[in-house]
Design a protein around this motif. Structure first.
Motif, PDB file in Angstrom:
ATOM      1  N   PHE A   1      -8.282  19.413  -2.941  1.00 31.08           N
ATOM      2  CA  PHE A   1      -8.622  18.589  -4.097  1.00 31.08           C
ATOM      3  C   PHE A   1      -7.447  17.716  -4.535  1.00 31.08           C
ATOM      4  O   PHE A   1      -7.580  16.928  -5.448  1.00 31.08           O
ATOM      5  N   GLU A   2      -6.313  17.831  -3.879  1.00 34.11           N
ATOM      6  CA  GLU A   2      -5.132  17.043  -4.230  1.00 34.11           C
ATOM      7  C   GLU A   2      -4.582  16.378  -2.973  1.00 34.11           C
ATOM      8  O   GLU A   2      -4.272  17.054  -1.994  1.00 34.11           O
ATOM      9  N   THR A   3      -4.486  15.061  -3.003  1.00 36.36           N
ATOM     10  CA  THR A   3      -3.997  14.284  -1.868  1.00 36.36           C
ATOM     11  C   THR A   3      -2.715  13.566  -2.270  1.00 36.36           C
ATOM     12  O   THR A   3      -2.649  12.970  -3.359  1.00 36.36           O
ATOM     13  N   ILE A   4      -1.719  13.618  -1.423  1.00 34.32           N
ATOM     14  CA  ILE A   4      -0.423  12.988  -1.688  1.00 34.32           C
ATOM     15  C   ILE A   4      -0.273  11.784  -0.771  1.00 34.32           C
ATOM     16  O   ILE A   4      -0.472  11.888   0.451  1.00 34.32           O
ATOM     17  N   TRP A   5       0.073  10.655  -1.361  1.00 34.01           N
ATOM     18  CA  TRP A   5       0.338   9.431  -0.615  1.00 34.01           C
ATOM     19  C   TRP A   5       1.802   9.060  -0.801  1.00 34.01           C
ATOM     20  O   TRP A   5       2.334   9.110  -1.912  1.00 34.01           O
ATOM     21  N   GLU A   6       2.445   8.646   0.266  1.00 30.89           N
ATOM     22  CA  GLU A   6       3.830   8.185   0.213  1.00 30.89           C
ATOM     23  C   GLU A   6       3.917   6.809   0.848  1.00 30.89           C
ATOM     24  O   GLU A   6       3.532   6.620   2.001  1.00 30.89           O
ATOM     25  N   GLY A   7       4.414   5.858   0.071  1.00 29.74           N
ATOM     26  CA  GLY A   7       4.549   4.492   0.555  1.00 29.74           C
ATOM     27  C   GLY A   7       5.983   4.019   0.520  1.00 29.74           C
ATOM     28  O   GLY A   7       6.926   4.810   0.407  1.00 29.74           O
ATOM     29  N   LEU A   8       6.167   2.717   0.608  1.00 31.01           N
ATOM     30  CA  LEU A   8       7.511   2.148   0.602  1.00 31.01           C
ATOM     31  C   LEU A   8       8.094   2.041  -0.796  1.00 31.01           C
ATOM     32  O   LEU A   8       9.318   2.046  -0.958  1.00 31.01           O
ATOM     33  N   TRP A   9       7.244   1.939  -1.799  1.00 31.06           N
ATOM     34  CA  TRP A   9       7.708   1.678  -3.149  1.00 31.06           C
ATOM     35  C   TRP A   9       7.358   2.791  -4.134  1.00 31.06           C
ATOM     36  O   TRP A   9       7.995   2.901  -5.173  1.00 31.06           O
ATOM     37  N   MET A  10       6.360   3.595  -3.830  1.00 29.66           N
ATOM     38  CA  MET A  10       5.909   4.624  -4.755  1.00 29.66           C
ATOM     39  C   MET A  10       5.210   5.737  -3.997  1.00 29.66           C
ATOM     40  O   MET A  10       4.843   5.573  -2.824  1.00 29.66           O
ATOM     41  N   HIS A  11       5.020   6.844  -4.666  1.00 34.42           N
ATOM     42  CA  HIS A  11       4.204   7.934  -4.141  1.00 34.42           C
ATOM     43  C   HIS A  11       3.129   8.261  -5.177  1.00 34.42           C
ATOM     44  O   HIS A  11       3.372   8.181  -6.392  1.00 34.42           O
ATOM     45  N   CYS A  12       1.971   8.612  -4.689  1.00 33.83           N
ATOM     46  CA  CYS A  12       0.810   8.826  -5.551  1.00 33.83           C
ATOM     47  C   CYS A  12       0.207  10.203  -5.273  1.00 33.83           C
ATOM     48  O   CYS A  12       0.301  10.723  -4.151  1.00 33.83           O
ATOM     49  N   ILE A  13      -0.408  10.747  -6.302  1.00 35.86           N
ATOM     50  CA  ILE A  13      -1.140  12.006  -6.207  1.00 35.86           C
ATOM     51  C   ILE A  13      -2.553  11.745  -6.708  1.00 35.86           C
ATOM     52  O   ILE A  13      -2.745  11.329  -7.855  1.00 35.86           O
TER      53      ILE A  13
ATOM     54  N   MET B   1       0.821  -1.212   0.000  1.00 38.47           N
ATOM     55  CA  MET B   1       0.000   0.000   0.000  1.00 38.47           C
ATOM     56  C   MET B   1       0.857   1.265   0.000  1.00 38.47           C
ATOM     57  O   MET B   1       1.879   1.322   0.687  1.00 38.47           O
ATOM     58  N   PRO B   2       0.413   2.316  -0.729  1.00 37.28           N
ATOM     59  CA  PRO B   2       1.148   3.583  -0.709  1.00 37.28           C
ATOM     60  C   PRO B   2       0.692   4.541   0.389  1.00 37.28           C
ATOM     61  O   PRO B   2       1.287   5.610   0.541  1.00 37.28           O
TER      62      PRO B   2
ATOM     63  N   MET C   1      -5.826   9.430 -10.294  1.00 37.00           N
ATOM     64  CA  MET C   1      -4.697   9.152  -9.407  1.00 37.00           C
ATOM     65  C   MET C   1      -3.493   8.750 -10.248  1.00 37.00           C
ATOM     66  O   MET C   1      -3.617   7.907 -11.149  1.00 37.00           O
ATOM     67  N   GLN C   2      -2.380   9.346  -9.965  1.00 36.66           N
ATOM     68  CA  GLN C   2      -1.128   9.045 -10.648  1.00 36.66           C
ATOM     69  C   GLN C   2      -0.113   8.566  -9.625  1.00 36.66           C
ATOM     70  O   GLN C   2       0.076   9.198  -8.578  1.00 36.66           O
TER      71      GLN C   2
END
Length: 224
Positions: free
Chosen positions: A43-55, A27-28, A62-63
């Motif tokens: 309106f923009e959420t940033i996720w940071e995980g162990l392998w990738m980061h998502c916007i 999970m990111p 979602m990218q």
């Protein structure tokens, strides 16, 4: 009967813990952007995980992008990669051993004592994997909380606890609970074949009763 039900419950809880461990590793949502003070771009959420980061934008698009280098990660996420991979491998191995060592999976060539040792090893591996998973989850959570209350950190760089951390705590608890269950039920019952009736042993020759003189004389008189 009670031992078999306890082992089945432990296997179910352990399976949930293993699935949760793999999910947390992939999970990111470890670090999630915080909307505080002047950071009102909701309106923009940033996720940071162990392998990738998502916007994620407005819950529609979602990218995600994998990290270009391990050095781009913070020290807590770098260590969490190795620890979570180790915890996933240990939990999967514990699940396999628990399946083999359960009472319902009887093999003709597997003695009862060996199954008890296998079940004990599975319980210890479950507990070890739960502790290994708990370390990176608590480490990342502590880092997020420290940065959140640190006035020297920019508001745009502050993060909140993501869903992966909460799932990691639940999965770690399930692994430790499953390991404790298997350790308590690892003592298998004795083999019922050990209760066979043994053939009566013959007394030694010197302990047999010798015939008396009267019996010998009576037997001789019959032939006279």
């Amino acid at each position: 009967m009670v031992g078999g039900a306890l082992q089945a419950a432990g296997l179910l809880v352990g399976g949930i813990g293993v699935a949760g461990t793999f999910a947390v590793t992939a999970m990111p949502q470890w670090r999630v952007s915080a909307f505080i003070e002047h950071n009102i771009v909701v309106f923009e959420t940033i996720w940071e995980g162990l392998w990738m980061h998502c916007i994620r934008q407005a819950n529609i698009r979602m990218q995600c992008k994998a990290y270009d280098s391990v050095l781009a990660l913070s020290p807590d996420l770098q260590a969490s990669r190795g620890l979570m991979c180790a915890g996933s491998g240990l939990s999967l191995l514990a699940l396999v051993l628990a399946t083999v060592g359960m009472r319902c999976t009887r093999c003709p060539q597997s003695p009862w004592q060996a199954k008890g040792c296998i079940l004990l090893a599975a319980g210890l591996l479950f507990i070890l994997s739960g502790v290994v998973e708990l370390v990176p989850v608590c480490w990342v959570a502590n880092s997020i909380i420290s940065d959140f209350y640190n006035p020297m950190v920019n508001v745009a760089q502050k993060r909140e606890l993501g869903e992966a951390l909460y799932l990691g705590w639940v999965a770690s608890f399930c692994l430790v609970a499953a390991g404790s269950t298997f350790c308590c039920s690892s003592r298998c019952p004795e083999d019922p074949r050990s209760y066979r009736y043994s053939s009566p042993t013959h007394p030694p020759a010197h302990s047999q009763r010798l015939p008396s003189k009267t019996e010998g004389s009576y037997s001789k008189s019959q032939y006279v």
